[in-house]
Design a protein around this motif. Structure first.
Motif, PDB file in Angstrom:
ATOM      1  N   GLN A 156       0.839  -1.204   0.000  1.00  0.00           N
ATOM      2  CA  GLN A 156       0.000   0.000   0.000  1.00  0.00           C
ATOM      3  C   GLN A 156       0.872   1.252   0.000  1.00  0.00           C
ATOM      4  N   ALA A 157       1.876   1.271   0.873  1.00  0.00           N
ATOM      5  CA  ALA A 157       2.734   2.447   0.993  1.00  0.00           C
ATOM      6  C   ALA A 157       3.548   2.666  -0.282  1.00  0.00           C
ATOM      7  N   ILE A 158       4.104   1.602  -0.852  1.00  0.00           N
ATOM      8  CA  ILE A 158       4.910   1.705  -2.071  1.00  0.00           C
ATOM      9  C   ILE A 158       4.054   2.187  -3.240  1.00  0.00           C
ATOM     10  N   GLY A 180       6.911   8.797  10.383  1.00  0.00           N
ATOM     11  CA  GLY A 180       8.042   7.875  10.550  1.00  0.00           C
ATOM     12  C   GLY A 180       7.682   6.445  10.202  1.00  0.00           C
ATOM     13  N   THR A 181       6.482   6.019  10.577  1.00  0.00           N
ATOM     14  CA  THR A 181       6.038   4.664  10.268  1.00  0.00           C
ATOM     15  C   THR A 181       5.860   4.490   8.765  1.00  0.00           C
ATOM     16  N   ARG A 185       7.804   1.822   6.326  1.00  0.00           N
ATOM     17  CA  ARG A 185       7.154   0.854   5.439  1.00  0.00           C
ATOM     18  C   ARG A 185       7.661   0.993   4.014  1.00  0.00           C
ATOM     19  N   ILE A 186       7.815   2.236   3.564  1.00  0.00           N
ATOM     20  CA  ILE A 186       8.308   2.465   2.211  1.00  0.00           C
ATOM     21  C   ILE A 186       9.745   1.975   2.088  1.00  0.00           C
ATOM     22  N   ARG A 187      10.572   2.316   3.069  1.00  0.00           N
ATOM     23  CA  ARG A 187      11.966   1.908   3.022  1.00  0.00           C
ATOM     24  C   ARG A 187      12.100   0.386   3.051  1.00  0.00           C
ATOM     25  N   ARG A 192      13.011  -4.804   0.252  1.00  0.00           N
ATOM     26  CA  ARG A 192      12.543  -6.124  -0.136  1.00  0.00           C
ATOM     27  C   ARG A 192      12.419  -6.243  -1.656  1.00  0.00           C
ATOM     28  N   LEU A 193      11.935  -5.165  -2.298  1.00  0.00           N
ATOM     29  CA  LEU A 193      11.866  -5.165  -3.765  1.00  0.00           C
ATOM     30  C   LEU A 193      13.258  -5.341  -4.359  1.00  0.00           C
ATOM     31  N   ARG A 194      14.221  -4.606  -3.817  1.00  0.00           N
ATOM     32  CA  ARG A 194      15.606  -4.696  -4.316  1.00  0.00           C
ATOM     33  C   ARG A 194      16.140  -6.109  -4.197  1.00  0.00           C
TER      34      ARG A 194
END
Length: 202
Positions: A156-158, A180-181, A185-187, A192-194
């Protein structure tokens, strides 16, 4: 016709000019039971935000209006499935809208491709362009596969940050999270995508 106004009982009256924010989770629950009044209040509370997200994704106001209609129809039909234990009402609502908007963009792109197929087939295509198109298709499949490996919260965040074009602060607001949360989540999702795509791997 007079606009529908929430009239919560048993609660202190809000100060003038500062109406009490409705409980979206409760409105979804009531809508799931067929309460049209609750759904009207839900619409009033979220319509502007839903339209804003739709415009950001499809980048066309007329198309965005259709996305809003389709989204609220789906919300009405599926509101009984909302589970507050799995996320906020805002996140659940905007996920539906984002998915509808992305579907609309993909449909428009597919239609455009069909309209130009004949022209493209009758034009000389350089080898480099063909190779680039093939590479882009492969990358798109890899990205979709990698996204499927994320948690719902990370995805959702990405999607909001990178497909919807929203800032970290806007993503946090949409998902009812501290900034911050949202950043975490984005980071974590990007890491994980990387890893899934093997980017930067030695």
């Amino acid at each position: 016709m007079e606009p529908i106004r929430p009239t919560p009982s048993g609660a202190p009256a809000p100060e003038a000019g500062a109406p009490e924010a409705p409980d979206l989770g409760q409105l979804l629950k009531l809508s799931g039971r067929g309460d049209e009044s609750a759904f009207a209040r839900l619409y009033d509370a979220m319509a502007a935000r839903v339209f804003g997200l739709a415009v950001r994704v499809v980048r066309d106001r007329a198309q965005a209006e259709e996305v809003v209609q389709e989204s609220f129809l789906e919300i009405w039909r599926t509101s009984g499935r909302f589970d507050p234990d799995r996320g906020s009402a805002v996140a659940w609502l905007l996920t539906i809208v984002h998915r509808r908007a992305v579907d609309r963009v993909r449909s428009a792109e597919a239609s455009s491709r069909r309209d130009t197929t004949y022209h493209d087939r009758n034009q000389p295509v350089a080898h480099d362009a063909t190779a680039e198109a093939a590479q882009a298709s492969l990358e798109a499949r890899r990205v979709r596969g990698a996204l499927a490996s994320l948690t719902d919260a990370q995805r959702q965040a990405i999607e909001l940050a990178y497909f919807g074009g929203y800032t970290h602060t806007e993503v946090a607001s949409m998902l009812d999270l501290p900034v911050g949360t949202a950043k975490t989540r984005i980071r974590d999702g990007l890491i994980r995508l990387r890893d899934e795509m093997g980017v930067g791997a030695s």
